[in-house]
Scaffold this motif. Structure first.
Motif, PDB file in Angstrom:
ATOM      1  N   ILE A   1       6.380   4.245 -30.382  1.00 34.57           N
ATOM      2  CA  ILE A   1       5.985   3.438 -31.536  1.00 34.57           C
ATOM      3  C   ILE A   1       6.430   1.989 -31.342  1.00 34.57           C
TER       4      ILE A   1
ATOM      5  N   ALA B   1       9.185   9.559 -29.201  1.00 35.24           N
ATOM      6  CA  ALA B   1       8.249   9.153 -30.260  1.00 35.24           C
ATOM      7  C   ALA B   1       8.590   7.765 -30.784  1.00 35.24           C
TER       8      ALA B   1
ATOM      9  N   GLN C   1       4.644  10.392 -37.571  1.00 33.69           N
ATOM     10  CA  GLN C   1       3.967   9.677 -36.493  1.00 33.69           C
ATOM     11  C   GLN C   1       2.448   9.785 -36.578  1.00 33.69           C
TER      12      GLN C   1
ATOM     13  N   CYS D   1       4.125   2.917 -38.868  1.00 34.86           N
ATOM     14  CA  CYS D   1       4.028   4.334 -39.220  1.00 34.86           C
ATOM     15  C   CYS D   1       4.764   4.578 -40.527  1.00 34.86           C
TER      16      CYS D   1
END
Length: 137
Positions: free
Chosen positions: A82, A78, A15, A89
């Motif tokens: 995103i 996470a 990340q 990523c």
């Protein structure tokens, strides 16, 4: 090559783009597609009017779709962030006894499901957003 347990396929995320990948999910079902489009250069002088293709000229892409369980709440958060941010990523897809695909991907779909008497599952789709490398085991 012997048969492999499909349950061992892992999805890893970097990340912060630091080169440090963390496992975010195990995939129960999955599909990985590697594609390369072709560039047709057939012309009137082509032998027997057979199609001719230009070597190494097409666009290549990789996509992954799968479903399973997130490793923990932090992993779920996470990936969800995103998706909502629309950022690309670095991701790794680890295929045991075969190799690892690595590159920039965008989360293009994220779905959640669950039964009243079971765990929450997810479905995810990733599309490549740059060069993808493969390292054999």
């Amino acid at each position: 090559m012997t048969a492999q347990a499909g349950r061992n396929l892992l999805l890893k995320l970097d990340q912060a783009s630091t080169g440090s990948f963390q496992t975010v999910a195990g995939l129960r079902t999955r599909r990985i597609a590697l594609n390369a489009s072709s560039v047709d250069i057939t012309n009137a002088d082509s032998a027997g009017r057979w199609r001719e293709l230009l070597s190494q000229a097409g666009t290549r892409s990789a996509s992954l779709a799968g479903s399973g369980l997130f490793r923990d709440q932090a992993s779920d958060a996470a990936v969800r962030q995103i998706f909502f941010d629309g950022t690309m990523c670095p991701w790794q897809v680890v295929i045991p006894d075969f190799g690892t695909l690595e590159g920039l991907f965008q989360v293009t779909a994220l779905e959640y499901a669950g039964r009243h008497d079971g765990e929450v599952t997810y479905e995810i789709a990733l599309e490549s957003a740059g060069e993808v490398s493969f390292a054999a085991d």
